[in-house]
Scaffold this motif. Structure first.
Motif: not given
Length: 433
Positions: A16-25, A355-360, A367-369
């Motif tokens: 969970l921390a990985w997508p949150v961190q990337n979204t904020v960045l 779906a949650a796994w794939l989204a994570t 997002l970076w793309g």
């Protein structure tokens, strides 16, 4: 709480921390503050650009010409190539470039081939002698451009703007990839031009910008604080120099509009070897953490950032075990229909869990793309999103390199491995940033 439950909580927290961190960045990449460098006349500086060259016959001619072309009345440039006992045609190629602002320092064995840091130190001592003789050590800035580097025209005006302030000892430029026609090259361009760019911009606010191996510029007078050898024999000599600059109480600024391009490593095995060296260098630099904690020159948020990226290679190994354990348990549950006490989704809950796994896994890269497409606009959306889809696989290569780096570090295998270059048919384009 059982051991299995503990590992599950740790693994899920990391996922969970990985997508949150990337979204904020990624959000910071769009709404970051504008650097305060565009007011007032440029300082009178003299630039020396150092190009360390060890068997660089495939790229060195274009790199030297691009470096010489950075010269302007406001930012005069001289170029020093350090030929580190090359055994290919690098010496002949350099001898064929007849230019009054080009100087070649040839190092012979046994002094040569001891790593990039030693080559840079030899160049520094040579430049110091020239600058002191001219009485220009306070106006001289030493820049480092790798053998495959290409500076964007006008980049030095941006760099010089940061040096208006005397508390700024160094400036790091933004890095892009010029051979991004291959997918692995495009992913690395996304890594440098978007993810690292946003990270460095945030560090510019926090006061914790780190120096990269390509596109770093340091005042000569500040380098002279570190004696005859500002760069060490660490496997990431640039990171260590940046830490020393911070500890000395000088600021490092990030010039996001000063773009320098370099080659991507497009062979997975060579990429793992490159990232192994980078990871092992990070491990070597962990010894600076106690000094950073004790230093009054380091602010609290900067210290937290230093601690994060110095500890990251050590933490990635147990973190990868935890995440792999979660993935393995989930796969076993999905194949057998066993919920392991309600931990793994089964039956009607399975599609939602999948779906949650794939989204994570996929959302951060996508997002970076999207950031790459919207911010840079030099790749079609479909390629940018494809690079985003490939990003998790790219991170697996980095994870393998970190494991390898830790093994080499514990075994004290510290040999310096040079990144191999690709042949370039035509001069690489200089990209807008």
């Amino acid at each position: 709480m059982s051991g299995l439950s503990t590992w599950l909580i740790v693994g899920l927290a990391l996922l969970l921390a990985w997508p949150v961190q990337n979204t904020v960045l990624a959000a910071f990449a769009f709404w970051r503050p504008r650097p305060d460098v565009h007011n007032g006349p440029l300082p009178q500086l003299r630039f020396w650009i150092v190009i360390p060259a060890l068997d660089e016959e495939r790229v060195v001619a274009a790199t030297v010409r691009a470096a010489l072309a950075l010269d302007s009345p406001q930012t005069p440039v001289r170029v020093l190539v350090v030929d580190d006992a090359s055994t290919d045609s690098t010496p002949e190629i350099l001898a064929a470039i007849d230019h009054p602002r080009l100087h070649v320092l040839r190092r012979a064995l046994p002094d040569a081939r001891r790593g990039k840091g030693e080559a840079l130190n030899a160049a520094y001592r040579w430049i110091r002698g020239v600058a002191v003789g001219e009485g220009a050590e306070r106006e001289t800035v030493v820049g480092v451009i790798d053998g495959d580097g290409r500076g964007e025209p006008g980049m030095l005006r941006e760099v010089a703007g940061f040096f208006r302030r005397r508390d700024v000892g160094a400036v790091q430029c933004r890095v892009r990839i010029h051979n991004r026609d291959r997918l692995l090259g495009l992913v690395q361009d996304m890594e440098f031009s978007c993810i690292a760019d946003a990270s460095q911009s945030l560090r510019d606010v926090l006061g914790s910008v780190d120096l990269g191996g390509n596109g770093q510029f340091v005042r000569l007078s500040d380098l002279m604080r570190f004696g005859d050898a500002p760069w060490s024999r660490c496997l990431v000599e640039d990171l260590e120099l940046g830490l020393r600059v911070h500890l000395a109480g000088m600021r490092i600024r990030y010039a996001s509009n000063a773009v320098i391009t370099q080659q991507a490593v497009v062979d997975p095995r060579r990429l793992i070897r490159q990232r192994t060296r980078w990871g092992q260098g990070n491990l070597q630099c962990l010894r600076y953490l106690p000094k950073l904690i004790a230093s009054p020159a380091i602010r609290t948020f900067a210290l937290l950032d230093f601690a994060y990226y110095l500890l990251a290679p050590w933490l990635l190994v147990p973190a990868s075990i935890a995440v792999a354990g979660i993935a393995g348990l989930s796969a076993a549950g999905w194949m057998t229909g066993t919920s392991f006490g309600g931990v793994v989704a089964t039956g009607a809950d399975l599609p939602l869990a999948a779906a949650a796994w794939l989204a994570t896994l996929a959302v951060p890269g996508l997002l970076w793309g999207l950031v790459h497409r919207l911010r840079l606009r030099d790749e079609p959306l479909r390629r940018a999103l494809l690079a985003g889809f490939a990003y998790p696989l790219f991170l697996l290569l980095g994870m393998a390199a970190t494991w390898r780096a830790l093994g080499r570090h514990l075994l004290r295998r510290n040999a310096w491995a040079k990144t191999e270059r690709l042949h370039e048919e035509t001069p690489s384009p200089v990209l807008a940033g």
